[in-house]
Design a protein around this motif. Sequence first.
Motif, PDB file in Angstrom:
ATOM      1  N   MET A  52      64.531  26.040  16.364  1.00 17.35           N
ATOM      2  CA  MET A  52      64.480  24.721  15.758  1.00 17.35           C
ATOM      3  C   MET A  52      63.495  23.826  16.503  1.00 17.35           C
ATOM      4  N   THR A  53      63.497  23.884  17.817  1.00 21.58           N
ATOM      5  CA  THR A  53      62.612  23.059  18.620  1.00 21.58           C
ATOM      6  C   THR A  53      61.156  23.455  18.402  1.00 21.58           C
ATOM      7  N   LYS A  54      60.899  24.752  18.295  1.00 23.15           N
ATOM      8  CA  LYS A  54      59.534  25.222  18.056  1.00 23.15           C
ATOM      9  C   LYS A  54      59.034  24.737  16.696  1.00 23.15           C
ATOM     10  N   PHE A  55      59.912  24.810  15.703  1.00 23.40           N
ATOM     11  CA  PHE A  55      59.546  24.353  14.366  1.00 23.40           C
ATOM     12  C   PHE A  55      59.204  22.859  14.382  1.00 23.40           C
ATOM     13  N   LEU A  56      60.010  22.070  15.049  1.00 26.19           N
ATOM     14  CA  LEU A  56      59.783  20.629  15.143  1.00 26.19           C
ATOM     15  C   LEU A  56      58.478  20.330  15.867  1.00 26.19           C
ATOM     16  N   LEU A  57      58.214  21.044  16.932  1.00 24.05           N
ATOM     17  CA  LEU A  57      56.986  20.861  17.696  1.00 24.05           C
ATOM     18  C   LEU A  57      55.754  21.200  16.854  1.00 24.05           C
ATOM     19  N   ILE A  58      55.817  22.300  16.127  1.00 26.63           N
ATOM     20  CA  ILE A  58      54.705  22.698  15.259  1.00 26.63           C
ATOM     21  C   ILE A  58      54.503  21.666  14.150  1.00 26.63           C
ATOM     22  N   PHE A  59      55.600  21.229  13.559  1.00 26.73           N
ATOM     23  CA  PHE A  59      55.516  20.227  12.496  1.00 26.73           C
ATOM     24  C   PHE A  59      54.886  18.925  12.993  1.00 26.73           C
ATOM     25  N   LEU A  60      55.319  18.448  14.131  1.00 23.57           N
ATOM     26  CA  LEU A  60      54.753  17.216  14.704  1.00 23.57           C
ATOM     27  C   LEU A  60      53.276  17.383  15.049  1.00 23.57           C
ATOM     28  N   SER A  61      52.920  18.540  15.586  1.00 23.97           N
ATOM     29  CA  SER A  61      51.517  18.807  15.924  1.00 23.97           C
ATOM     30  C   SER A  61      50.638  18.785  14.673  1.00 23.97           C
ATOM     31  N   LEU A  62      51.101  19.439  13.620  1.00 24.42           N
ATOM     32  CA  LEU A  62      50.336  19.459  12.364  1.00 24.42           C
ATOM     33  C   LEU A  62      50.234  18.063  11.748  1.00 24.42           C
ATOM     34  N   THR A  63      51.295  17.303  11.821  1.00 23.02           N
ATOM     35  CA  THR A  63      51.287  15.946  11.279  1.00 23.02           C
ATOM     36  C   THR A  63      50.285  15.073  12.025  1.00 23.02           C
ATOM     37  N   ILE A  64      50.295  15.138  13.333  1.00 21.18           N
ATOM     38  CA  ILE A  64      49.364  14.344  14.143  1.00 21.18           C
ATOM     39  C   ILE A  64      47.934  14.774  13.869  1.00 21.18           C
ATOM     40  N   PHE A  65      47.705  16.081  13.775  1.00 19.12           N
ATOM     41  CA  PHE A  65      46.366  16.588  13.483  1.00 19.12           C
ATOM     42  C   PHE A  65      45.878  16.106  12.126  1.00 19.12           C
ATOM     43  N   THR A  66      46.739  16.159  11.124  1.00 22.05           N
ATOM     44  CA  THR A  66      46.375  15.727   9.773  1.00 22.05           C
ATOM     45  C   THR A  66      46.053  14.241   9.746  1.00 22.05           C
ATOM     46  N   LEU A  67      46.867  13.455  10.396  1.00 19.58           N
ATOM     47  CA  LEU A  67      46.639  12.006  10.403  1.00 19.58           C
ATOM     48  C   LEU A  67      45.369  11.640  11.146  1.00 19.58           C
ATOM     49  N   SER A  68      45.085  12.323  12.225  1.00 19.21           N
ATOM     50  CA  SER A  68      43.892  11.992  12.995  1.00 19.21           C
ATOM     51  C   SER A  68      42.617  12.504  12.337  1.00 19.21           C
ATOM     52  N   SER A  69      42.695  13.568  11.558  1.00 20.24           N
ATOM     53  CA  SER A  69      41.494  14.128  10.933  1.00 20.24           C
ATOM     54  C   SER A  69      41.108  13.405   9.647  1.00 20.24           C
ATOM     55  N   SER A  70      42.026  12.678   9.068  1.00 17.12           N
ATOM     56  CA  SER A  70      41.702  11.966   7.835  1.00 17.12           C
ATOM     57  C   SER A  70      41.569  10.471   8.115  1.00 17.12           C
ATOM     58  N   ASN A  71      40.536  10.136   8.860  1.00 16.22           N
ATOM     59  CA  ASN A  71      40.313   8.750   9.257  1.00 16.22           C
ATOM     60  C   ASN A  71      39.701   7.898   8.157  1.00 16.22           C
ATOM     61  N   ALA A  72      39.171   8.509   7.133  1.00 20.81           N
ATOM     62  CA  ALA A  72      38.527   7.754   6.060  1.00 20.81           C
ATOM     63  C   ALA A  72      39.585   7.065   5.208  1.00 20.81           C
ATOM     64  N   ALA A  73      39.261   5.854   4.769  1.00 13.85           N
ATOM     65  CA  ALA A  73      40.199   5.082   3.963  1.00 13.85           C
ATOM     66  C   ALA A  73      39.492   4.544   2.721  1.00 13.85           C
ATOM     67  N   ILE A  74      40.151   4.708   1.589  1.00 14.47           N
ATOM     68  CA  ILE A  74      39.585   4.280   0.314  1.00 14.47           C
ATOM     69  C   ILE A  74      39.349   2.771   0.302  1.00 14.47           C
ATOM     70  N   TYR A  75      40.323   2.011   0.815  1.00 11.24           N
ATOM     71  CA  TYR A  75      40.169   0.553   0.797  1.00 11.24           C
ATOM     72  C   TYR A  75      39.003   0.091   1.660  1.00 11.24           C
ATOM     73  N   LYS A  76      38.723   0.819   2.753  1.00 14.09           N
ATOM     74  CA  LYS A  76      37.561   0.474   3.586  1.00 14.09           C
ATOM     75  C   LYS A  76      36.268   0.788   2.831  1.00 14.09           C
ATOM     76  N   GLY A  77      36.273   1.887   2.102  1.00 17.45           N
ATOM     77  CA  GLY A  77      35.116   2.250   1.285  1.00 17.45           C
ATOM     78  C   GLY A  77      34.872   1.231   0.198  1.00 17.45           C
ATOM     79  N   GLN A  78      35.942   0.704  -0.378  1.00 21.56           N
ATOM     80  CA  GLN A  78      35.818  -0.329  -1.408  1.00 21.56           C
ATOM     81  C   GLN A  78      35.211  -1.593  -0.811  1.00 21.56           C
ATOM     82  N   LYS A  79      35.617  -1.939   0.402  1.00 19.99           N
ATOM     83  CA  LYS A  79      35.046  -3.116   1.078  1.00 19.99           C
ATOM     84  C   LYS A  79      33.545  -2.931   1.297  1.00 19.99           C
ATOM     85  N   VAL A  80      33.160  -1.733   1.737  1.00 17.81           N
ATOM     86  CA  VAL A  80      31.737  -1.431   1.945  1.00 17.81           C
ATOM     87  C   VAL A  80      30.997  -1.548   0.629  1.00 17.81           C
ATOM     88  N   PHE A  81      31.560  -0.979  -0.424  1.00 15.54           N
ATOM     89  CA  PHE A  81      30.911  -1.014  -1.734  1.00 15.54           C
ATOM     90  C   PHE A  81      30.724  -2.456  -2.209  1.00 15.54           C
TER      91      PHE A  81
END
Length: 111
Positions: free
Chosen positions: A1-30
């Motif tokens: 259970m602990t390994k599963f939680l650790l893997i899940f948290l690692s993947l979540t953090i990786f996903t959040l950090s890799s998708s830094n682009a934001a649509i609303y910021k792009g709209q502001k630029v546009f």
Amino acid sequence: MTKFLLIFLSLTIFTLSSSNAAIYKGQKVFIKKCLKCHEGGQNFVSKYKMKKWKKLMKKKGKGLANLHLKNSKAKKSWKYFKSSKYKKKSKHLKQFLIEYAKDSGNVPACN
């Protein structure tokens, strides 16, 4: 259970950090940089399909920049497309353009 939680948290953090682009910021630029010349914002964004926007925005928006730099009518925008500011914010603009592409079914509110 602990390994599963650790893997899940690692993947979540990786996903959040890799998708830094934001649509609303792009709209502001546009709105700030593109609406001056492309007054019909909604018509311009929905001009191309997602695939075309992705192609134009590869390599930090180099394709879109080249379109503008080759067009003498876009002379006012040349300084911006040559700047590091454009390259830095291109990921946000890419997200915005893809989100509201012709075949996305979404409609932007550029006001």
